[in-house]
Motif scaffolding. Structure first.
Motif, PDB file in Angstrom:
ATOM      1  N   LYS A   3      39.214  -2.082  58.359  1.00 49.45           N
ATOM      2  CA  LYS A   3      39.356  -3.358  57.664  1.00 49.45           C
ATOM      3  C   LYS A   3      38.348  -4.376  58.192  1.00 49.45           C
ATOM      4  O   LYS A   3      37.754  -5.121  57.426  1.00 49.45           O
ATOM      5  N   LYS A   6      34.941  -3.741  56.825  1.00 51.13           N
ATOM      6  CA  LYS A   6      34.846  -4.224  55.441  1.00 51.13           C
ATOM      7  C   LYS A   6      34.673  -5.733  55.409  1.00 51.13           C
ATOM      8  O   LYS A   6      33.878  -6.255  54.626  1.00 51.13           O
ATOM      9  N   ALA A  10      31.437  -7.837  53.988  1.00 53.83           N
ATOM     10  CA  ALA A  10      31.574  -8.896  52.986  1.00 53.83           C
ATOM     11  C   ALA A  10      30.947 -10.197  53.489  1.00 53.83           C
ATOM     12  O   ALA A  10      30.294 -10.920  52.721  1.00 53.83           O
ATOM     13  N   TYR A  48      40.243  -9.102  53.725  1.00 48.95           N
ATOM     14  CA  TYR A  48      39.423  -8.026  54.284  1.00 48.95           C
ATOM     15  C   TYR A  48      38.360  -7.517  53.307  1.00 48.95           C
ATOM     16  O   TYR A  48      37.469  -6.795  53.710  1.00 48.95           O
ATOM     17  N   VAL A  49      38.441  -7.873  52.036  1.00 44.37           N
ATOM     18  CA  VAL A  49      37.446  -7.436  51.057  1.00 44.37           C
ATOM     19  C   VAL A  49      36.695  -8.629  50.489  1.00 44.37           C
ATOM     20  O   VAL A  49      35.501  -8.567  50.252  1.00 44.37           O
ATOM     21  N   SER A  50      37.386  -9.742  50.307  1.00 41.96           N
ATOM     22  CA  SER A  50      36.754 -10.943  49.781  1.00 41.96           C
ATOM     23  C   SER A  50      37.213 -12.159  50.587  1.00 41.96           C
ATOM     24  O   SER A  50      38.179 -12.098  51.334  1.00 41.96           O
TER      25      SER A  50
END
Length: 79
Positions: A3, A6, A10, A48-50
């Protein structure tokens, strides 16, 4: 890929390869990055992605050290 990996990916895509994740929780992060040759800080929400809903701390009207201190103070209040 973890995580954190990632999230770091990002951050680098959004704020440039020189950006650094200084610390994070499951939903907040503090980031150091370079914008227009100035070191700036951001306290931001993430999944964690955005990233979204951030507070920026730039050395405009204050020193870089003051911006850093204000960013860390905000980060500590939000976690």
């Amino acid at each position: 890929m973890t995580k954190i990996d990632k999230l770091e990916q990002a951050i680098k895509e959004a704020y440039g390869q020189e950006s650094v994740l200084l610390d994070c929780t499951d939903d907040k992060a503090i980031i150091k990055y370079v914008q227009n040759n100035y070191i700036e800080y951001i306290v931001i929400s993430h999944d964690y992605v955005s990233m979204f809903n951030g507070s920026y701390f730039a050395p405009i009207g204050q020193t870089v050290e003051q911006a850093r201190k204000h960013a860390w103070d905000k980060y500590k209040k939000t976690i």
